[in-house]
Design a protein around this motif. Sequence first.
Motif, mmCIF file in Angstrom:
data_model
loop_
_atom_site.group_PDB
_atom_site.id
_atom_site.type_symbol
_atom_site.label_atom_id
_atom_site.label_comp_id
_atom_site.label_asym_id
_atom_site.label_seq_id
_atom_site.Cartn_x
_atom_site.Cartn_y
_atom_site.Cartn_z
ATOM 1 N N ALA A 104 0.838 -1.201 0.000
ATOM 2 C CA ALA A 104 0.000 0.000 0.000
ATOM 3 C C ALA A 104 0.868 1.244 0.000
ATOM 4 N N ARG A 105 0.384 2.250 -0.696
ATOM 5 C CA ARG A 105 1.054 3.560 -0.699
ATOM 6 C C ARG A 105 -0.005 4.615 -0.408
ATOM 7 N N SER A 106 0.265 5.423 0.580
ATOM 8 C CA SER A 106 -0.672 6.469 0.985
ATOM 9 C C SER A 106 -0.036 7.833 0.791
ATOM 10 N N VAL A 107 -0.846 8.791 0.387
ATOM 11 C CA VAL A 107 -0.375 10.137 0.084
ATOM 12 C C VAL A 107 -1.301 11.136 0.780
ATOM 13 N N GLY A 113 0.502 -8.919 -8.616
ATOM 14 C CA GLY A 113 -0.776 -9.378 -8.083
ATOM 15 C C GLY A 113 -1.892 -9.067 -9.040
ATOM 16 N N PRO A 114 -3.110 -9.568 -8.729
ATOM 17 C CA PRO A 114 -4.216 -9.466 -9.668
ATOM 18 C C PRO A 114 -4.872 -8.082 -9.753
ATOM 19 N N TRP A 115 -5.020 -7.396 -8.631
ATOM 20 C CA TRP A 115 -5.820 -6.175 -8.614
ATOM 21 C C TRP A 115 -5.204 -5.111 -7.721
ATOM 22 N N GLY A 116 -5.436 -3.874 -8.116
ATOM 23 C CA GLY A 116 -5.094 -2.752 -7.261
ATOM 24 C C GLY A 116 -6.308 -1.847 -7.134
ATOM 25 N N ARG A 117 -6.317 -1.021 -6.105
ATOM 26 C CA ARG A 117 -7.453 -0.104 -5.931
ATOM 27 C C ARG A 117 -6.989 1.130 -5.175
ATOM 28 N N ARG A 118 -7.788 2.172 -5.260
ATOM 29 C CA ARG A 118 -7.455 3.358 -4.478
ATOM 30 C C ARG A 118 -8.722 4.140 -4.148
ATOM 31 N N ALA A 152 -7.122 14.751 4.469
ATOM 32 C CA ALA A 152 -7.384 13.844 3.349
ATOM 33 C C ALA A 152 -6.179 12.944 3.140
ATOM 34 N N VAL A 153 -6.430 11.690 2.798
ATOM 35 C CA VAL A 153 -5.329 10.784 2.435
ATOM 36 C C VAL A 153 -5.797 9.840 1.323
ATOM 37 N N LEU A 154 -4.975 9.759 0.285
ATOM 38 C CA LEU A 154 -5.219 8.820 -0.813
ATOM 39 C C LEU A 154 -4.559 7.498 -0.439
ATOM 40 N N VAL A 155 -5.336 6.432 -0.361
ATOM 41 C CA VAL A 155 -4.798 5.110 -0.016
ATOM 42 C C VAL A 155 -4.883 4.204 -1.242
ATOM 43 N N GLN A 156 -3.717 3.694 -1.661
ATOM 44 C CA GLN A 156 -3.644 2.822 -2.836
ATOM 45 C C GLN A 156 -3.162 1.447 -2.374
ATOM 46 N N GLU A 157 -3.943 0.433 -2.674
ATOM 47 C CA GLU A 157 -3.631 -0.910 -2.172
ATOM 48 C C GLU A 157 -3.574 -1.893 -3.332
ATOM 49 N N PHE A 158 -2.528 -2.726 -3.344
ATOM 50 C CA PHE A 158 -2.369 -3.736 -4.397
ATOM 51 C C PHE A 158 -2.329 -5.115 -3.752
ATOM 52 N N PHE A 159 -3.283 -5.949 -4.166
ATOM 53 C CA PHE A 159 -3.384 -7.310 -3.647
ATOM 54 C C PHE A 159 -2.385 -8.183 -4.410
ATOM 55 N N LEU A 160 -1.659 -9.027 -3.696
ATOM 56 C CA LEU A 160 -0.546 -9.765 -4.301
ATOM 57 C C LEU A 160 -0.896 -11.237 -4.539
ATOM 58 N N ASP A 161 -0.141 -11.848 -5.473
ATOM 59 C CA ASP A 161 -0.344 -13.261 -5.797
ATOM 60 C C ASP A 161 -0.200 -14.150 -4.560
#
Length: 158
Positions: free
Chosen positions: A73-76, A124-129, A138-147
């Motif tokens: 995950a990367r948050s901004v 991984g298959p999917w990412g979302r934010r 405010a914080v943008l949270v970006q998460e990537f699900f891994l294999d």
Amino acid sequence: MSPDWWAWVASRDSLTARLIEAGAGRTFRVRLLDQRLGRPRPDEARALGLTPGRLAWLREVALCLEGQPWVVARSVAPLAQLRGSRLDRLGERSLGSWLFRQPDLARSPIEITAGPAPFHPARGPWGRRSVFRHGRFAVLVQEFFLDAMADELGLPSR
Ligand SMILES: C=C(O[C@@H]1C=C(C(=O)O)C=C[C@H]1O)C(=O)O
């Protein structure tokens, strides 16, 4: 997207809490990979309505079960509203566990990608934010699900 992955990707409650539950006794840990002031990517600035080139608080973590990353995950967060939120003292505590304690928390619609994490080599298959807001923060949270998560939980490849 398979219904199994939809349940993860479209969920709007705490991913930290969901991972702990799905881990079924496996040890959960937030591994802090990077935390600093830096310039968001242009798409991140756009998602937050930030002036391009402005410094922001950046945090990258791996959400691990038994030491294995299941999600990266990367948050901004824009600096202007950061004062007082004490995010720099989070360390390896989950950002989610703090966020979801805020009574007035609002979450934007979730955007989904099949592309790779732009900040981490694991695949991984999917990412979302989505953007979390509470008050002026405010914080943008970006998460990537891994294999590795798909393998461990017996989820389909996509
Ligand atoms: C937003 C949440 O927090 C999680 C924890 C994070 C962290 O500690 O940096 C980052 C993103 C999320 O995967 C959540 O649990 O839903």
